[in-house]
Design a protein around this motif. Sequence first.
Motif, PDB file in Angstrom:
ATOM      1  N   PRO A  10     -21.634 102.574 -30.257  1.00 57.62           N
ATOM      2  CA  PRO A  10     -21.751 101.888 -31.549  1.00 57.62           C
ATOM      3  C   PRO A  10     -21.105 102.686 -32.687  1.00 57.62           C
ATOM      4  N   HIS A  11     -20.581 103.877 -32.388  1.00 54.50           N
ATOM      5  CA  HIS A  11     -20.026 104.764 -33.405  1.00 54.50           C
ATOM      6  C   HIS A  11     -18.502 104.773 -33.343  1.00 54.50           C
ATOM      7  N   ARG A  12     -17.849 104.265 -34.376  1.00 55.11           N
ATOM      8  CA  ARG A  12     -16.393 104.158 -34.392  1.00 55.11           C
ATOM      9  C   ARG A  12     -15.714 105.522 -34.313  1.00 55.11           C
ATOM     10  N   TRP A  30      -6.652 102.417 -26.329  1.00 55.79           N
ATOM     11  CA  TRP A  30      -6.899 101.673 -27.550  1.00 55.79           C
ATOM     12  C   TRP A  30      -8.369 101.324 -27.646  1.00 55.79           C
ATOM     13  N   ILE A  31      -8.775 100.894 -28.851  1.00 56.98           N
ATOM     14  CA  ILE A  31     -10.170 100.553 -29.138  1.00 56.98           C
ATOM     15  C   ILE A  31     -10.241  99.089 -29.544  1.00 56.98           C
ATOM     16  N   GLU A  32     -11.255  98.414 -29.035  1.00 56.61           N
ATOM     17  CA  GLU A  32     -11.526  97.041 -29.455  1.00 56.61           C
ATOM     18  C   GLU A  32     -12.967  96.966 -29.934  1.00 56.61           C
ATOM     19  N   ARG A  33     -13.163  96.204 -30.986  1.00 55.14           N
ATOM     20  CA  ARG A  33     -14.501  95.988 -31.542  1.00 55.14           C
ATOM     21  C   ARG A  33     -15.115  94.801 -30.818  1.00 55.14           C
ATOM     22  N   ASP A  34     -16.368  94.927 -30.404  1.00 56.20           N
ATOM     23  CA  ASP A  34     -17.056  93.859 -29.692  1.00 56.20           C
ATOM     24  C   ASP A  34     -18.477  93.742 -30.239  1.00 56.20           C
ATOM     25  N   ILE A  35     -19.122  92.654 -29.940  1.00 57.21           N
ATOM     26  CA  ILE A  35     -20.510  92.442 -30.361  1.00 57.21           C
ATOM     27  C   ILE A  35     -21.332  92.145 -29.116  1.00 57.21           C
ATOM     28  N   ASP A  36     -22.434  92.885 -28.938  1.00 57.50           N
ATOM     29  CA  ASP A  36     -23.270  92.662 -27.764  1.00 57.50           C
ATOM     30  C   ASP A  36     -24.189  91.452 -27.988  1.00 57.50           C
ATOM     31  N   PRO A  37     -24.921  91.027 -26.976  1.00 58.86           N
ATOM     32  CA  PRO A  37     -25.772  89.833 -27.099  1.00 58.86           C
ATOM     33  C   PRO A  37     -26.853  89.922 -28.179  1.00 58.86           C
ATOM     34  N   THR A  38     -27.211  91.136 -28.589  1.00 55.88           N
ATOM     35  CA  THR A  38     -28.225  91.285 -29.639  1.00 55.88           C
ATOM     36  C   THR A  38     -27.624  91.254 -31.035  1.00 55.88           C
ATOM     37  N   GLY A  39     -26.285  91.224 -31.108  1.00 58.90           N
ATOM     38  CA  GLY A  39     -25.606  91.180 -32.403  1.00 58.90           C
ATOM     39  C   GLY A  39     -25.140  92.528 -32.912  1.00 58.90           C
ATOM     40  N   ALA A  40     -25.370  93.584 -32.144  1.00 54.17           N
ATOM     41  CA  ALA A  40     -24.947  94.922 -32.550  1.00 54.17           C
ATOM     42  C   ALA A  40     -23.443  95.099 -32.306  1.00 54.17           C
ATOM     43  N   VAL A  41     -22.790  95.820 -33.195  1.00 54.65           N
ATOM     44  CA  VAL A  41     -21.358  96.088 -33.069  1.00 54.65           C
ATOM     45  C   VAL A  41     -21.155  97.257 -32.105  1.00 54.65           C
TER      46      VAL A  41
END
Length: 50
Positions: A10-12, A30-41
């Motif tokens: 969760p830490h960029r 490379w890095i991709e931003r995603d969102i888990d099922p609970t809504g956390a980045v």
Amino acid sequence: MGKRVVYITPHRNLAVEVMKMYLKHGDEAWIERDIDPTGAVLFVVYIFPG
């Protein structure tokens, strides 16, 4: 062999450091931003081994 997930956090800033480590070893990373099922980045680090 295709792309591979090597780190999820969760830490960029931590994801950036891991990405730099793989780039230094000659892998395409490379890095991709995603969102888990609970809504956390989450930041996912991928590599394409060289």
